[in-house]
Write an enzyme that holds these catalytic residues in place. Structure first.
Site, PDB file in Angstrom:
ATOM      1  CG  ASP A  28     -10.009   0.365   8.525  1.00 23.66           C
ATOM      2  OD1 ASP A  28     -10.044  -1.262   8.294  1.00 23.66           O
ATOM      3  OD2 ASP A  28      -8.878   0.665   8.842  1.00 23.66           O
ATOM      4  CB  ILE A  46      -2.004   8.664   7.531  1.00 16.99           C
ATOM      5  CG1 ILE A  46      -1.269   7.393   8.584  1.00 16.99           C
ATOM      6  CG2 ILE A  46      -2.704   8.107   6.102  1.00 16.99           C
ATOM      7  CD1 ILE A  46      -2.178   6.862   9.754  1.00 16.99           C
ATOM      8  NE  ARG A  71      -8.586   5.768  16.241  1.00 16.22           N
ATOM      9  CZ  ARG A  71      -7.523   5.827  16.001  1.00 16.22           C
ATOM     10  NH1 ARG A  71      -7.294   5.051  14.592  1.00 16.22           N
ATOM     11  NH2 ARG A  71      -5.620   5.275  15.938  1.00 16.22           N
ATOM     12  CG  HIS A  93      -9.559  -0.080  13.221  1.00 17.37           C
ATOM     13  ND1 HIS A  93     -10.149   0.594  14.086  1.00 17.37           N
ATOM     14  CD2 HIS A  93      -8.387   0.453  13.210  1.00 17.37           C
ATOM     15  CE1 HIS A  93      -9.083   1.720  14.443  1.00 17.37           C
ATOM     16  NE2 HIS A  93      -8.413   1.194  13.847  1.00 17.37           N
TER      17      HIS A  93
END
Length: 312
Positions: A251, A148, A228, A275
């Protein structure tokens, strides 16, 4: 085989008549679709949380593979102590990179150019002209340079950033340039205009972004979290945003979902998305292709993709 998608909706699955295996649909509901003891391949329901993810694990005595549909595995690892040795845990590398990287760039641009302010201005019929920060000529620090992080790096290329600095658990070299070790962060943070978090949640990265981390960021810098929530110490972040020294685009949050009345909702300079980094139209087709490919490999006795660890 327990799947969170009906087998009839997944093209390319191995023929059960040829393999002798049966597909069972379970998306986290209160009732199991079959005896968990017979399950050999468990595809974890997506975005249903740790309680759902680990609920059947202790009873899955024949289990050989756990396949997540998320990039992270932190919602599954608490239950791995209950499964037999030799179980392969695979993540969803290849499913979420494009969507999460898109959102990371969207959050950066929206925050720098104050798009939330424009929306509020439109609601109030206010013309908010002026000069706003640009991504061009800015220094960006990517913390967490897996697939990512690399996808974010790829999408930064056209934006004419002054510099993109990459950080991962250990140092290495990539086609786009060197990757620094986490231990280099204290020296790198003061030069970054934008810090993007895309690291997995581990013991090492829990509250990685604490008061000390934030204090090292330059005045006016932007923190973007598509990793996270617990990677960031929420209390420490609230202190910095309340002062106006830093801004943030999140997010993911801690706690999550963010409850009504939480101070993050109205913290100055904080943009929140719920999220949705991987929750796009690209998710399901890619997830189905991954499921079909992994089950084909499994039934043929071929090596699985994306094996993160094997229980032992």
């Amino acid at each position: 085989m327990w799947l969170p998608v009906p087998a009839a909706e997944v093209a390319g699955l191995p023929d059960p008549a040829a393999t002798g295996l049966a597909y069972r649909f379970w998306d986290g509901g209160p009732e199991f679709p079959a005896d968990p003891a017979d399950c050999v391949f468990y595809v974890v329901p997506y975005m249903k949380g740790t309680e759902v993810a680990v609920r059947p694990l202790a009873a899955m005595t024949s289990l050989r593979v756990v396949q997540t549909l998320s990039a992270g595995i932190d919602h599954v690892t608490p239950g791995l102590g209950d499964v037999p040795p030799g179980v392969a845990l695979c993540n969803a590398r290849g499913v979420h990179e494009a969507s999460t990287a898109e959102l990371a760039l969207a959050l950066v641009l929206a925050s720098l150019r104050d798009l939330p302010g424009f929306v509020r201005g439109q609601d109030r019929e206010e013309w908010r002209a002026g000069f706003y920060p640009s991504l061009a000529d800015r220094s960006v620090l990517i913390v967490g340079y897996g697939s990512i992080g690399a996808a974010i790096d790829d999408r930064l290329a056209p934006f004419e950033c002054a510099r993109v600095v990459r950080v991962a658990r250990s140092a290495r070299t990539t086609e786009r340039g060197p990757v620094h070790a986490l231990s280099d962060l204290p020296a790198l943070l003061p030069d970054a205009d934008v810090v993007i978090l895309s690291t997995p949640l581990t013991e090492e990265t829990h509250h990685l972004v604490d008061a000390g981390f934030l204090a090292r960021m330059k005045d006016g810098a932007l923190l973007v979290n598509v990793a996270r929530g617990p990677v960031v110490d929420t209390k420490a972040l609230l202190a910095e945003t309340a002062s106006g020294r830093l801004t943030a685009a999140l997010d993911v949050t801690d706690p999550e979902p963010l409850p009504a009345g939480h101070p993050l909702w109205h913290a100055p300079g904080v943009l929140i998305s719920p999220h949705v980094g991987g929750s796009t139209s690209a998710f399901m087709p890619r997830a189905k292709r991954l499921i079909a490919d992994q089950l084909t490999r499994f039934t043929a006795g071929e090596p699985l993709r994306n094996v993160v660890l094997t229980t032992g």
